[in-house]
Design an enzyme around this catalytic site. Structure first.
Site, PDB file in Angstrom:
ATOM      1  N   CYS A 132       0.861  -1.194   0.000  1.00 46.39           N
ATOM      2  CA  CYS A 132       0.000   0.000   0.000  1.00 46.39           C
ATOM      3  C   CYS A 132       0.888   1.230   0.000  1.00 46.39           C
ATOM      4  O   CYS A 132       2.097   1.140   0.163  1.00 46.39           O
ATOM      5  CB  CYS A 132      -0.923   0.004   1.220  1.00 46.39           C
ATOM      6  SG  CYS A 132      -2.362   1.086   0.960  1.00 46.39           S
ATOM      7  N   CYS A 134      -0.248   4.189   1.795  1.00 41.55           N
ATOM      8  CA  CYS A 134      -0.705   5.155   2.811  1.00 41.55           C
ATOM      9  C   CYS A 134       0.332   5.492   3.882  1.00 41.55           C
ATOM     10  O   CYS A 134       0.315   6.588   4.426  1.00 41.55           O
ATOM     11  CB  CYS A 134      -2.019   4.704   3.442  1.00 41.55           C
ATOM     12  SG  CYS A 134      -1.932   3.100   4.241  1.00 41.55           S
ATOM     13  N   CYS A 142      -4.205   5.976   0.176  1.00 42.18           N
ATOM     14  CA  CYS A 142      -3.654   4.708  -0.311  1.00 42.18           C
ATOM     15  C   CYS A 142      -3.315   4.742  -1.798  1.00 42.18           C
ATOM     16  O   CYS A 142      -3.033   3.707  -2.398  1.00 42.18           O
ATOM     17  CB  CYS A 142      -4.635   3.569  -0.021  1.00 42.18           C
ATOM     18  SG  CYS A 142      -5.052   3.431   1.727  1.00 42.18           S
ATOM     19  N   LYS A 207     -12.488  -5.104   1.595  1.00 45.90           N
ATOM     20  CA  LYS A 207     -11.971  -4.306   2.704  1.00 45.90           C
ATOM     21  C   LYS A 207     -12.905  -3.120   2.901  1.00 45.90           C
ATOM     22  O   LYS A 207     -13.114  -2.327   1.979  1.00 45.90           O
ATOM     23  CB  LYS A 207     -10.558  -3.834   2.390  1.00 45.90           C
ATOM     24  CG  LYS A 207      -9.979  -2.920   3.462  1.00 45.90           C
ATOM     25  CD  LYS A 207      -8.550  -2.546   3.165  1.00 45.90           C
ATOM     26  CE  LYS A 207      -8.016  -1.600   4.230  1.00 45.90           C
ATOM     27  NZ  LYS A 207      -6.630  -1.230   3.970  1.00 45.90           N
ATOM     28  N   ARG A 217      -3.651   2.944  12.459  1.00 43.11           N
ATOM     29  CA  ARG A 217      -3.140   4.156  11.796  1.00 43.11           C
ATOM     30  C   ARG A 217      -2.113   4.858  12.674  1.00 43.11           C
ATOM     31  O   ARG A 217      -1.203   5.498  12.166  1.00 43.11           O
ATOM     32  CB  ARG A 217      -4.294   5.067  11.404  1.00 43.11           C
ATOM     33  CG  ARG A 217      -5.067   4.413  10.257  1.00 43.11           C
ATOM     34  CD  ARG A 217      -6.229   5.228   9.758  1.00 43.11           C
ATOM     35  NE  ARG A 217      -6.998   4.439   8.800  1.00 43.11           N
ATOM     36  CZ  ARG A 217      -8.223   4.728   8.417  1.00 43.11           C
ATOM     37  NH1 ARG A 217      -8.830   5.817   8.895  1.00 43.11           N
ATOM     38  NH2 ARG A 217      -8.846   3.963   7.545  1.00 43.11           N
ATOM     39  N   ARG A 229     -11.430   7.306   3.661  1.00 47.83           N
ATOM     40  CA  ARG A 229     -11.153   6.303   2.630  1.00 47.83           C
ATOM     41  C   ARG A 229     -12.427   5.732   2.001  1.00 47.83           C
ATOM     42  O   ARG A 229     -12.401   4.688   1.367  1.00 47.83           O
ATOM     43  CB  ARG A 229     -10.338   5.159   3.229  1.00 47.83           C
ATOM     44  CG  ARG A 229      -9.055   5.566   3.927  1.00 47.83           C
ATOM     45  CD  ARG A 229      -8.031   4.452   3.862  1.00 47.83           C
ATOM     46  NE  ARG A 229      -6.969   4.522   4.843  1.00 47.83           N
ATOM     47  CZ  ARG A 229      -5.948   5.371   4.823  1.00 47.83           C
ATOM     48  NH1 ARG A 229      -5.864   6.269   3.852  1.00 47.83           N
ATOM     49  NH2 ARG A 229      -5.010   5.335   5.751  1.00 47.83           N
ATOM     50  N   LYS A 260     -12.115  -8.033   5.521  1.00 49.12           N
ATOM     51  CA  LYS A 260     -11.538  -7.221   6.589  1.00 49.12           C
ATOM     52  C   LYS A 260     -12.447  -6.047   6.887  1.00 49.12           C
ATOM     53  O   LYS A 260     -12.872  -5.392   5.937  1.00 49.12           O
ATOM     54  CB  LYS A 260     -10.166  -6.728   6.122  1.00 49.12           C
ATOM     55  CG  LYS A 260      -9.511  -5.766   7.045  1.00 49.12           C
ATOM     56  CD  LYS A 260      -8.254  -5.249   6.415  1.00 49.12           C
ATOM     57  CE  LYS A 260      -7.696  -4.173   7.318  1.00 49.12           C
ATOM     58  NZ  LYS A 260      -6.622  -3.462   6.723  1.00 49.12           N
ATOM     59  N   SER A 286      -7.024  -4.036  14.109  1.00 53.31           N
ATOM     60  CA  SER A 286      -6.480  -3.377  15.296  1.00 53.31           C
ATOM     61  C   SER A 286      -7.558  -2.960  16.293  1.00 53.31           C
ATOM     62  O   SER A 286      -7.403  -3.172  17.494  1.00 53.31           O
ATOM     63  CB  SER A 286      -5.652  -2.160  14.860  1.00 53.31           C
ATOM     64  OG  SER A 286      -6.439  -1.261  14.092  1.00 53.31           O
ATOM     65  N   TYR A 325      -3.231 -10.059  15.751  1.00 52.27           N
ATOM     66  CA  TYR A 325      -2.161  -9.599  16.641  1.00 52.27           C
ATOM     67  C   TYR A 325      -1.986 -10.554  17.814  1.00 52.27           C
ATOM     68  O   TYR A 325      -1.028 -10.473  18.556  1.00 52.27           O
ATOM     69  CB  TYR A 325      -2.474  -8.174  17.124  1.00 52.27           C
ATOM     70  CG  TYR A 325      -2.628  -7.214  15.957  1.00 52.27           C
ATOM     71  CD1 TYR A 325      -1.508  -6.738  15.278  1.00 52.27           C
ATOM     72  CD2 TYR A 325      -3.889  -6.830  15.489  1.00 52.27           C
ATOM     73  CE1 TYR A 325      -1.641  -5.897  14.183  1.00 52.27           C
ATOM     74  CE2 TYR A 325      -4.033  -5.997  14.393  1.00 52.27           C
ATOM     75  CZ  TYR A 325      -2.906  -5.539  13.747  1.00 52.27           C
ATOM     76  OH  TYR A 325      -3.034  -4.718  12.647  1.00 52.27           O
TER      77      TYR A 325
END
Ligand code: PBG
Length: 340
Positions: A132, A134, A142, A207, A217, A229, A260, A286, A325
């Site tokens: 990407c 971004c 992006c 997404k 971010r 976005r 996602k 996240s 994660y």
């Protein structure tokens, strides 16, 4: 007895002849009849690489997750592999941001160099890279801008260059996350033309423009400087459109498709699973991770139980690969065996 097989139970039936609870009585029975078995083999671990040296900083909004410079990434990846994780997904960041995010495709970029380090310390670890712009553009979008709008086709060209630079550096799977139209096909053609026909593509196919990317971010310094976005990521209200996006990415040559976020889009995962046979990934993002972490830190949730339940839900919905994660911790938890 026969009545129970041919119709719903009525008051006249023998009470309790049908008792689903019988198989819930013992832990061993529950394990025998469990429909979804979470395995460490499904987990893909995101790692953040940053420019500089000697950097190993915890990300405030993602407790336990680190930003690491290239010199620190090899050892960390070794530990991840030792925990039993098969694959990592690398996110990078620019030392110098620019309108076109030129550093994203530089052979000297943090991600490109990190791939080499990881392959050295952990040759068996599969390396995925997020593709990407971004975290590399000075405006945080992006793609490449034309005035205040994204130039789709100019962006696709840049994104294909980024993917090629990752493939050259040794990435096994490139994962475009920009949501520009036609990028999977452009990446596939460029990789094939440059003799990287073995490099696979995992497309962030469906997404969504999600509020749950907030903590990420901060981790990758990729918040858009203006606007949002919604012009390229999907509208949260749409599920049929996800099937169309997945179909297009598969036609263009995606090897793995992704939905996602994961927890807030379980229905989309299930629909994609029902419609397509391709390997399916889902990204427990996240904000979904951070929300559970924050509640656990206050003693409001049992983190281990909540995390394993969330991961099981994503697998049950139909994901083959879960990007999380929690991967290294979950590997340990799964090693201990189920507690229920
Ligand atoms: C970059 C990208 C994002 C995430 C993965 N790749 C952020 C975004 O689109 O704004 C989100 C990951 C997460 O929240 O865990 N395009």
């Amino acid at each position: 007895m026969r009545e129970h097989l041919i119709g719903p139970m009525t008051a006249a039936d023998e009470v309790g002849a049908l008792r689903p609870r019988r198989l819930r009585r013992l832990a061993g029975l529950r394990r025998l009849v469990r429909e979804t078995r979470l395995s460490v083999d499904q987990l893909l671990y995101p790692m953040f690489v940053v420019p500089g040296e000697g950097v190993e900083t915890e990300i405030g909004s993602l407790p336990g997750q680190m930003q690491r410079s290239v010199d620190r990434i090899g050892t960390a990846a070794r530990e991840v592999a030792d925990a039993g994780i098969q694959a990592v997904l690398l996110f990078g960041q620019a030392a110098v941001k620019s309108p076109e995010g030129h550093e994203a495709s530089s052979p000297a970029g943090a991600v490109q160099r990190a791939i080499g380090e990881i392959k050295e310390t952990s040759p068996d670890l599969v390396v995925f890279t997020d593709v990407c712009l971004c975290a590399y553009t000075d405006h945080g979008h992006c793609g490449v801008l034309h005035g205040q709008t994204i130039d789709n086709d100019a962006s696709v060209e840049r994104i294909a260059d980024v993917a090629l630079s990752h493939a050259r550096a040794g990435a096994d799977v490139v994962a475009p996350s920009d949501m520009m139209d036609g990028r999977v096909g452009a990446i596939r053609s460029l990789l094939d033309a440059e003799s990287f026909s073995e490099t696979a593509i995992m497309a962030y196919a469906a997404k969504y423009a999600s509020a749950f990317y907030g903590p990420f971010r901060e981790a990758s310094g990729s918040a858009p400087a203006f606007g949002d976005r919604r012009g390229y990521q999907m509208d949260p209200g749409n599920a049929r459109e996800a099937l169309r996006e997945v179909g297009l990415d598969l036609e263009e040559g995606a090897d793995i498709v992704m939905v996602k976020p994961a927890l807030t889009y379980l229905d989309v995962i299930a629909r994609v699973r029902a419609e397509y046979d391709a390997p399916l990934a889902a990204y427990l993002v996240s904000g979904e991770f951070a929300a559970i972490k924050a509640a656990a830190a206050r003693g409001w949730l049992d983190e281990r139980a909540a995390a394993l339940e969330a991961l099981t839900a994503v697998a049950r919905a139909g994901a083959d690969i879960i990007i999380t994660y929690w991967a290294p911790e979950a590997a340990g938890w799964l090693d201990e065996g189920p507690t229920h």
